[in-house]
Design a protein around this motif. Structure first.
Motif, short mmCIF file in Angstrom:
data_model
loop_
_atom_site.label_atom_id
_atom_site.label_comp_id
_atom_site.label_asym_id
_atom_site.label_seq_id
_atom_site.Cartn_x
_atom_site.Cartn_y
_atom_site.Cartn_z
N GLY A 235 27.84 38.93 36.82
CA GLY A 235 27.75 39.34 35.42
C GLY A 235 28.90 38.82 34.60
N PHE A 236 29.26 37.57 34.80
CA PHE A 236 30.47 37.01 34.19
C PHE A 236 30.42 37.06 32.66
CE2 PHE A 236 32.87 33.35 32.53
CZ PHE A 236 34.11 33.63 33.06
N ASP A 237 29.26 36.79 32.07
CA ASP A 237 29.16 36.72 30.61
C ASP A 237 28.72 38.02 29.97
OD1 ASP A 237 29.97 34.07 30.34
OD2 ASP A 237 27.98 33.31 30.85
N SER A 238 28.57 39.11 30.74
CA SER A 238 28.17 40.38 30.15
C SER A 238 29.17 41.46 30.54
CB SER A 238 26.75 40.73 30.60
OG SER A 238 26.66 40.71 32.03
N GLU A 239 28.89 42.17 31.62
CA GLU A 239 29.80 43.19 32.14
C GLU A 239 30.19 42.81 33.56
OE1 GLU A 239 27.99 46.96 31.85
OE2 GLU A 239 27.86 46.96 29.65
N PRO A 240 31.24 42.04 33.70
CA PRO A 240 31.58 41.50 35.03
C PRO A 240 31.95 42.60 36.01
CG PRO A 240 33.33 41.06 33.44
CD PRO A 240 32.19 41.61 32.66
N THR A 241 31.52 42.38 37.26
CA THR A 241 31.80 43.30 38.36
C THR A 241 32.30 42.50 39.55
OG1 THR A 241 30.06 44.80 37.61
CG2 THR A 241 30.83 45.08 39.86
N ALA A 344 33.64 47.31 48.35
CA ALA A 344 33.77 48.09 47.13
C ALA A 344 33.21 47.28 45.97
CB ALA A 344 35.23 48.46 46.86
N SER A 345 32.74 47.99 44.94
CA SER A 345 32.27 47.37 43.70
C SER A 345 33.14 47.91 42.58
CB SER A 345 30.79 47.70 43.46
OG SER A 345 30.34 47.10 42.27
N LEU A 346 33.88 47.01 41.91
CA LEU A 346 34.87 47.41 40.94
C LEU A 346 34.67 46.67 39.62
CD1 LEU A 346 37.99 47.17 43.29
CD2 LEU A 346 36.77 49.25 42.68
N PRO A 347 34.84 47.34 38.48
CA PRO A 347 34.80 46.62 37.20
C PRO A 347 36.00 45.71 37.07
CG PRO A 347 35.48 48.91 36.87
CD PRO A 347 35.07 48.78 38.31
N ILE A 348 35.81 44.57 36.44
CA ILE A 348 36.87 43.58 36.34
C ILE A 348 36.86 42.97 34.94
CG2 ILE A 348 35.40 41.74 37.26
CD1 ILE A 348 37.88 40.54 38.58
N LEU A 385 31.93 32.87 42.26
CA LEU A 385 31.62 33.23 40.89
C LEU A 385 30.15 32.98 40.65
CD1 LEU A 385 33.10 34.30 38.40
CD2 LEU A 385 33.38 31.94 37.64
N GLU A 386 29.40 34.07 40.46
CA GLU A 386 27.94 33.98 40.27
C GLU A 386 27.28 33.18 41.40
OE1 GLU A 386 26.55 35.81 38.32
OE2 GLU A 386 27.69 36.11 36.48
N GLY A 387 27.74 33.38 42.63
CA GLY A 387 27.14 32.72 43.78
C GLY A 387 27.74 31.38 44.12
N ASP A 388 28.56 30.79 43.25
CA ASP A 388 29.18 29.49 43.51
C ASP A 388 30.57 29.68 44.11
OD1 ASP A 388 27.00 28.11 42.46
OD2 ASP A 388 27.80 28.23 40.42
N PHE A 389 30.86 28.92 45.15
CA PHE A 389 32.17 28.99 45.79
C PHE A 389 33.20 28.31 44.91
CE2 PHE A 389 35.30 27.10 48.81
CZ PHE A 389 35.89 28.29 49.20
N VAL A 390 34.26 29.07 44.53
CA VAL A 390 35.30 28.55 43.64
C VAL A 390 36.45 27.96 44.43
CG1 VAL A 390 36.96 29.16 41.85
CG2 VAL A 390 34.67 30.16 41.82
N GLY A 391 36.86 28.62 45.51
CA GLY A 391 37.97 28.12 46.31
C GLY A 391 38.62 29.27 47.06
N LYS A 392 39.76 28.96 47.67
CA LYS A 392 40.53 29.92 48.45
C LYS A 392 41.69 30.46 47.61
CE LYS A 392 38.66 29.83 52.65
NZ LYS A 392 38.24 31.04 53.41
N ALA A 393 42.09 31.67 47.92
CA ALA A 393 43.23 32.29 47.26
C ALA A 393 43.92 33.21 48.25
CB ALA A 393 42.79 33.07 46.02
N GLU A 394 45.18 33.53 47.97
CA GLU A 394 45.95 34.45 48.79
C GLU A 394 46.17 35.74 48.00
OE1 GLU A 394 46.90 34.22 51.96
OE2 GLU A 394 45.83 32.30 52.09
#
Length: 530
Positions: A235-241, A344-348, A385-394
């Motif tokens: 829900g990146f462009d509306s209410e992201p979770t 968990a599902s959290l608002p972001i 992000l919306e099903g697309d793999f963005v990358g790795k993070a720490e």
């Protein structure tokens, strides 16, 4: 009644007995004693150690034996508890090779090898027959047949034989694959070190007529776990979770297999020990600094202090927590496995940041307040992000209620550019003795289709630790953000954050700059630093 026994250093020399001198074929004297089946019921994993717990039901008083304990168990850490009775005596046997499961494996390996050998011989025979048929077909093609009718008959026969050979060869290949895979698995078992184990004899006296519960526990080295994360923003462009999946990557090389165990994951760090470290003595001293034409001053006081509360070193300490892996787990020694432990599902909230001095990209950052029941431990995360793999993070350590920033990769709909407008050095005036450097840039942001976006543009204002150098920010139409969360970075690093808003399909820009003045006799150097 609950009794606990910690075994001392019993038969330490037996642990050092070479495997070649261990009597594997001789039955031990305790073989006539009734055996208590004490399978591994629960395992608690920490950062470098596993605490193994076995359980058994004791129906009556008497002397029993517990087989198949690891030979390398430290007797001083072996603990026995009996609920509903007392343990009168403990006797720990010598290490023996109890790897009896290899006996049926040897027979299976011999049978598999025989079948593989026959199949390979048949494959070789089929290959020779096939080559003979092909030669015959070539002879027919060159006119070697007696007559046309005879050639057609031979051609039909050879073609049929080729098809039959190919079909049988394909079947042999399919049959060989699982046999060779099984042989490889068996061979791996045979190249492992000898499975030396020990037996424990116990004298049990029950308190009543009801069966008693026997619990045995001991630590094992060679097991560890670490958290790994899946971060999925929807829900990146509306209410992201944010869908947060927490998994544990477990490595098990203890030498014993765990089958159907209740698995716990602890944040304990036994390698750090149980004793608190001593606080070193702190001192202060003075010395004369090295003098050169560009430095001045008197004596300098140098002193250090322990890290203040709330610093990274102090916040590394945390309360002990335990994660329970759902269900029962199978972990074979020498293997690695990843299991889910929480979600968990959290608002972001999605924000955008750019550092045009470093590149033309605009980066997405998710901000949320972590509300998990347990501490979020440092670990590697895969970001989607919306099903697309963005990358790795720490991910850093975060306690429940603390704010967390998540990197979400570049936003392809936004681009930013930085153009130099002024880079000028002015000499001192007639009555002055200071030189001045003026620098100015234009920042231009372009947006594609979508929604209006505010981009936090980061720029670095030089920081002077020398009273002879004065840095002044040029006042423009767009001022740095006064947000409290950016204040520390501005004071410590000179980081300015300009909030620049852009509409979809349009451009936005602003100019900014600064001036640096310093004594004319000195040379100015602007360079990045820590």
């Amino acid at each position: 009644m609950l009794t606990a026994f910690t075994l001392g250093s019993l038969l330490l020399a037996s642990l050092l007995l070479p495997a070649s001198q261990v009597p594997a074929a001789e039955a031990p004297a305790s073989a006539a004693l009734p055996e208590l089946a004490a399978p591994i019921d629960r395992v608690t994993l920490s950062s470098s150690t596993a605490l193994v717990r076995r359980r058994a039901r004791v129906a009556s008083s008497g002397t029993f034996r517990l087989p198949a304990l690891p030979a390398s168990v430290d007797e001083s850490e072996l603990v026995l508890r009996l609920r509903g009775g007392q343990v009168g005596a403990l006797r720990l046997g010598q290490p023996r090779d109890l790897r009896t499961d290899l006996l049926p494996l040897e027979a299976e390996r011999a049978e598999l090898a025989r079948r593989v050998r026959l199949l390979e011989q048949r494959r070789e025979t089929l290959g020779q027959l096939r080559r003979g048929v092909i030669l015959r077909l070539e002879a027919i093609g060159q006119g070697g047949g007696a007559d046309t009718l005879r050639c057609e008959e031979v051609l039909a026969w050879t073609s049929g034989r080729l098809a039959a050979y190919d079909l049988e060869l394909n079947g042999i290949v399919d049959e060989l694959a699982p046999l060779e895979e099984r042989l490889t698995a068996i061979d791996k078992r045979f190249v492992q070190p000898r499975a030396l184990q020990r037996e424990l004899e116990i004298d049990v006296v029950l308190s009543g007529q009801e069966p008693a519960l026997l619990e045995l526990e001991y630590p094992r080295k060679g097991a560890s776990w670490r958290p790994v994360y899946d971060l999925r923003v929807r829900g990146f462009d509306s209410e992201p979770t944010l869908e947060l999946l927490i998994r544990a990557e477990i490595e098990q090389t203890t030498g014993e297999d765990w089958s159907g165990v209740s698995l716990e994951l602890s944040t304990a760090e036994p390698e750090r020990g149980a004793s608190r470290p001593p606080l070193p003595r702190w001192s202060a001293r003075v010395h004369e600094p090295v003098q050169d034409p560009y430095t001045y001053g008197d004596a300098v006081l140098q002193a250090q202090a322990p890290p203040p509360p709330g610093s990274e070193a102090a916040s590394a300490a945390r309360a002990l927590e335990v994660w329970q892996v759902p269900g029962r787990s199978d972990l074979v020694s020498g293997g690695r496995r990843t299991v889910p432990i929480d979600s968990a599902s959290l608002p972001i909230a999605i924000e955008h940041f750019a550092a045009p001095a470093q590149g033309a990209g605009v980066w997405r950052v998710g901000r949320l307040r972590y509300q998990g029941q347990k501490t979020l431990l440092p670990g590697s995360a895969s970001v989607y992000l919306e099903g697309d793999f963005v990358g790795k993070a720490e991910l850093p350590r975060r306690f429940s209620g603390e704010e967390l920033e998540l990197p979400l990769g570049l936003d392809p709909r936004l681009s930013i550019a930085r153009t130099a407008l002024l880079d000028k050095s002015q000499a001192p005036g007639l009555f002055g003795s200071r030189r001045r450097l003026d620098q100015r840039w234009r920042i231009e942001l372009a947006a594609g289709p979508g929604r209006p976006v505010t981009v936090f543009v980061e720029e670095a204002l030089p920081i002077s630790n020398d009273s002879r150098i004065a840095v002044e920010l040029e006042r423009g139409q767009l001022q740095p953000s006064p947000d409290e969360r950016f204040r520390a970075q501005r004071e410590e690093r000179g980081l300015l954050v300009f909030p620049l808003r852009v509409e979809p399909g349009s451009r936005a820009s602003f100019d900014w700059g600064y001036s640096v003045s310093f004594p004319d006799r000195l040379q100015l150097e602007l360079a990045p630093g820590p």
